[in-house]
Design a protein around this motif. Structure first.
Motif, PDB file in Angstrom:
ATOM      1  N   VAL A 226       0.853  -1.189   0.000  1.00  0.00           N
ATOM      2  CA  VAL A 226       0.000   0.000   0.000  1.00  0.00           C
ATOM      3  C   VAL A 226       0.890   1.242   0.000  1.00  0.00           C
ATOM      4  CG1 VAL A 226      -1.751   1.295   1.274  1.00  0.00           C
ATOM      5  CG2 VAL A 226      -1.838  -1.207   1.213  1.00  0.00           C
ATOM      6  N   THR A 259       0.153  -4.847   3.026  1.00  0.00           N
ATOM      7  CA  THR A 259      -0.452  -5.340   1.789  1.00  0.00           C
ATOM      8  C   THR A 259      -1.972  -5.218   1.841  1.00  0.00           C
ATOM      9  OG1 THR A 259      -0.583  -7.552   2.710  1.00  0.00           O
ATOM     10  CG2 THR A 259       1.350  -7.051   1.383  1.00  0.00           C
ATOM     11  N   VAL A 280      -0.572 -16.731   2.121  1.00  0.00           N
ATOM     12  CA  VAL A 280      -0.697 -15.291   2.391  1.00  0.00           C
ATOM     13  C   VAL A 280       0.557 -14.568   1.921  1.00  0.00           C
ATOM     14  CG1 VAL A 280      -2.276 -15.473   4.348  1.00  0.00           C
ATOM     15  CG2 VAL A 280       0.160 -15.628   4.745  1.00  0.00           C
ATOM     16  N   GLU A 385      -3.950   2.669  -2.937  1.00  0.00           N
ATOM     17  CA  GLU A 385      -3.646   1.596  -3.883  1.00  0.00           C
ATOM     18  C   GLU A 385      -2.452   0.769  -3.403  1.00  0.00           C
ATOM     19  OE1 GLU A 385      -3.120   1.057  -8.672  1.00  0.00           O
ATOM     20  OE2 GLU A 385      -3.321   3.073  -7.860  1.00  0.00           O
ATOM     21  N   ALA A 386      -2.529  -0.548  -3.629  1.00  0.00           N
ATOM     22  CA  ALA A 386      -1.368  -1.400  -3.346  1.00  0.00           C
ATOM     23  C   ALA A 386      -0.641  -1.606  -4.676  1.00  0.00           C
ATOM     24  CB  ALA A 386      -1.819  -2.731  -2.779  1.00  0.00           C
TER      25      ALA A 386
ATOM     26  N   LYS B 151     -11.742  -2.918  -2.465  1.00  0.00           N
ATOM     27  CA  LYS B 151     -10.620  -2.608  -3.337  1.00  0.00           C
ATOM     28  C   LYS B 151      -9.424  -3.501  -2.993  1.00  0.00           C
ATOM     29  CE  LYS B 151      -8.238   1.287  -5.315  1.00  0.00           C
ATOM     30  NZ  LYS B 151      -8.098   2.727  -5.321  1.00  0.00           N
ATOM     31  N   LEU B 152      -9.175  -3.593  -1.686  1.00  0.00           N
ATOM     32  CA  LEU B 152      -8.099  -4.487  -1.253  1.00  0.00           C
ATOM     33  C   LEU B 152      -8.743  -5.776  -0.760  1.00  0.00           C
ATOM     34  CD1 LEU B 152      -5.938  -1.875   0.582  1.00  0.00           C
ATOM     35  CD2 LEU B 152      -5.162  -3.300  -1.282  1.00  0.00           C
TER      36      LEU B 152
END
Lengths: 472, 319
Positions: A226, A259, A280, A385-386, B151-152
């Motif tokens: 992120v 993340t 993960v 946003e990531a 979104k995530l």
């Protein structure tokens, strides 16, 4: 009895035994890793070849195709082939001194990858390669493997030329265990190989390289962090970044951050009871010349559970880091001979690990500070946003770095200031309790008409109602 | 605890009868008296009742963790040979020992989570040879479609995070169609089986049948036998004559029966079995649609022709 005649000692034979290379060295490596070694050779071939694509997609147009089935393994690429000038080195067991310096960015150091991969799989192998005007076949037969005295391998000029320079390796006469992996266990093997390529080659595939396994291209799985927009001074979620170039020319770029949102207490509790996630993105990924040598590691090897960093636990599922080592001379990279592990004793790695832990502590602290206020914390990440590692490197250019020259390691770092909760008031108390699932669901329906309502919201609402009643 | 009317779900009822058919064929591998059936029978213990009717020599154990459901099970106990055990299934699995005796397990889950695969893998490593395991999983692709504001951690991400370890392609999105989703689950079961019983192990998980169906909610189910690797061919032979067997990990078969009245079924009965064109023949015999349009009606009636022998009659009875 007369004086004994001195015993004459003959020189002992210390020459290598072929079976050592064929049956012993191959035990150090998993089959999937051996195949990744072959892919490493493909990429090294690209780096040697003159034709390169754009700067951000340097591997575009290059591909490796892997096919396996009962009795046969094939890998073919268009990555430039093995130059005849390297023939004296490419097929030797180990890297002899006197080999011309390799091209920048390659990872081959020990000269065993291709041979070890072949010997791991079978006894019959044909390597066909084309590099410019040179086209030749090298054939390894079972008789050659069994013959301890012969070390030379015959080479034949190939009659047909291929459209593009490249190498094809066909391995037959597979060992029974390998043959079974390619047939009876094929589903699991392909899944595992695909997963390893998708993770360990994520960065190279993202840069244009194509890996095709049994006719289907591998989709990369890069780790994303992120990264809030802005100038880097505002209190928003961005990774901790450290970069340096060591005195002997190794470039290091490290980024650690989030993340995803930090997990709810419900999520953590469920994970304790049974595995909720089998895969993960948490943990550290270490890249050496673009190849991931560690992927999402959550052990002491990458700093978890030592020097003030807690052991990995589900509550830290959102924390992920990437550290990249780049060097023209691959022998300076902190990797093991299998190239899928870190040389934990490497002085360079130990220094960088300090920074890895330093970065991790920022995000561990954030996670602890916002524990129990996950809904509030989620707002810090919603809408952000990531982005993948390459973009992190690009975006980092606009961040205010400061140099550290009197610490080890020296370098430039960006330390994000993360949003922290206003200090908990002294009179606040945390309440937590456990109730039967059905009872919680029943209250959730009563209060919210939704049996899946978040249990902590159910508990909080119950408290609020009773509080209101008690004050009437 | 509220339960759906398990006993009135026609597609599941057919699947249950297929299990009994498969169990009956186990006597080609070992005496049925040597088997113990373990199941999560729910409040009505439906499969236990059926099993007692058709294979009374099999010992039976029901595992149930919910107190009230357990008490309902005591009320519905279909025979004296069924032992009811009040326990969490995971906890039961830890304590379970095969003692070299054959078992039949039905892991009849209503949801889908990675723990289901873990149970399956744990069991594969514990049962003795010639034991049977059936696993039923929720197969609803909509569960993993993106939710708003996600979104995530999108739906596909959630799926990959949960099941990546057993997915054929851990970077792929889960499919959106029921059939493709069922196929993916079958691949995941196969991968899980190969992880526990790889080719180096003397035992192998041999599939017997696999189906997908929806009585409201999409489900996937696969039945297999843990047998000696060198006896896999003999095991396949034992199930070769079973209707709709799947001995090669082929695609799962859909069960999608039409809802027909008893009068309609009796009317169609005389035309069955049909060698070919069953959908058209039965449609002509009825002369009207039993689904939205002609192709769907024919498809459903073809299903009826395929499965009619396993389709139970739900009758009104005076107690």
């Amino acid at each position: 009895m007369g004086k004994d005649k001195p015993i004459q000692y003959e020189p002992v034979d210390a020459s290598p035994v072929k079976s050592f290379f064929v049956t012993m060295l191959t035990r150090d490596i998993k089959l999937e890793e051996a195949i990744l070694d072959l892919l490493d050779n493909c990429v090294d071939g690209i780096l040697r070849s003159k034709r390169r694509s754009s700067a951000n997609k340097p591997y575009k147009g290059y591909r490796a195709e892997i096919e396996f089935k009962k009795g046969l393994f094939t890998i073919s690429d268009n990555c430039g082939g093995i130059p005849w000038s390297l023939h004296d080195y490419a097929f030797r067991m180990g890297r002899a001194s006197g080999r011309p310096a390799d091209k920048p960015g390659t990872v081959g150091v020990y000269g065993i990858g291709m041979k070890r991969a072949i010997f791991k799989m079978g006894k019959d192998c044909l390597i066909s390669t084309q590099n410019g005007e040179h086209r030749y076949d090298v054939e390894i037969k079972p008789e050659w493997i069994d013959d301890e005295k012969t070390w030379e391998i015959p080479v034949k000029g190939a009659k047909k030329s291929t459209e593009e320079d490249g190498t094809t390796i066909v391995i037959g006469d597979l060992y029974p265990g390998i043959e079974a992996r390619f047939s009876e266990d094929a589903k699991d093997f392909e899944s595992e190989l695909r997963r390893m390529v998708a993770t360990h080659y994520a960065f190279i595939i993202d840069k244009g390289f194509e890996v095709i396994i049994n006719k289907k291209a591998v989709t990369p799985r890069p780790v994303r962090l992120v990264f809030a927009t802005g100038d880097g001074k505002s209190k928003r979620i961005r990774p901790f970044i450290f970069k340096t170039r060591t005195d002997d020319g190794v470039d290091v770029f490290l980024a650690v951050g989030f993340t995803r949102p930090i997990p709810t207490e419900e999520e953590i509790a469920t994970e304790q009871e049974e595995t909720r996630y089998s895969s993960v993105d948490a943990g550290w990924t270490v890249l050496c010349n673009d190849r991931a040598v560690l992927y999402c590691d959550r052990s002491e090897l990458t700093g978890w559970g030592e020097a003030g960093v807690p052991r990995y636990h589900t509550q830290f599922i959102a924390i992920s880091g990437i550290v990249e080592f780049k060097c023209n001379d691959a022998s300076k990279l902190p990797t093991t001979t299998t190239k899928r592990g870190i040389d934990a004793a490497s002085p360079l790695y130990l220094q960088i690990k300090n920074k890895m832990r330093e970065g991790m502590r920022i995000f561990v602290d954030y996670t602890n500070q916002w524990k129990g206020r996950v809904e509030e914390a989620k707002k810090h990440i919603e809408g952000e946003e990531a982005i993948p590692f390459d973009e992190v490197k690009t975006e980092a250019a606009r961040l205010p770095f400061h140099s550290t020259t009197k610490t080890v390691p020296k370098g430039d770092q960006y330390k994000p200031e993360l949003p922290l909760p206003k200090k908990l008031e002294a009179r606040k108390r945390r309440i937590s309790f456990v109730k039967d699932v059905e009872e919680v669901e029943s209250v959730a329906v009563h209060l919210f008409d939704d049996k899946d309502a978040d249990p902590s919201s159910v508990g909080e609402r119950c408290f609020d109602l009773i509080l209101r009643e008690s004050r009437r | 605890m509220k339960h759906p009317p398990y006993h009135l779900r026609p597609n599941k009822a057919v699947d249950r009868l297929f299990l009994v058919e498969a169990i009956r064929r186990l006597d080609r591998l070992a005496s049925l008296a040597e088997y113990t059936y373990y199941g999560l029978g729910g409040p009505y213990l439906e499969e236990f009742r059926l099993l007692y009717e058709l294979c009374p020599e099999i010992k039976m154990v029901s595992i149930e963790e919910d107190e009230d459901t357990y008490r309902r099970q005591e009320f519905h106990l279909p025979c004296g040979t069924l032992r009811l055990e009040k326990s969490q299934f995971k906890s039961f699995l830890v304590r379970y020992e095969s003692n070299d005796e054959q078992s039949i397990f039905w892991l009849d889950y209503t949801g889908l989570n990675y723990g289901n695969f873990e149970d399956f893998m744990a069991l594969l490593g514990k049962v003795s040879e010639n034991s049977m395991i059936k696993i039923t999983l929720r197969a609803e692709p909509n569960d993993f479609l993106d939710k708003q504001n996600e979104k995530l951690g999108s739906g596909a991400e959630r799926f990959r995070g949960q099941f990546g370890a057993v997915m054929p392609d851990s970077a792929a999105d889960p499919p959106r169609s029921f059939f493709d989703f069922a196929c993916l689950l079958q691949n995941m079961v196969q991968i899980a089986a190969q992880k526990v019983l790889p080719s180096t192990a003397p035992l192998v998980f041999q599939p017997i049948s696999s189906f997908y169906y929806a009585d409201g909610v999409g489900m996937f189910t696969l039945t297999g036998v843990v047998c000696r690797r060198d006896a896999a061919a003999a095991t396949r032979k034992a199930f070769q004559d079973m209707d709709f067997s799947n001995l090669t990990w082929a695609k799962p078969k859909r069960i999608d029966l039409p809802i027909l009245s008893t009068k309609e079924r009796l009317h169609l009965q005389k035309l069955l079995p049909c060698r070919s064109g069953a959908g058209g023949i039965l449609y002509a015999a009825l002369g009207y649609l039993v689904d939205d349009d002609k192709p769907r009606t024919k498809a459903k009636l073809k299903q009826y022709a395929d499965f009619h022998r396993y389709y139970p009659y739900f009758m009104k009875a005076v107690p």
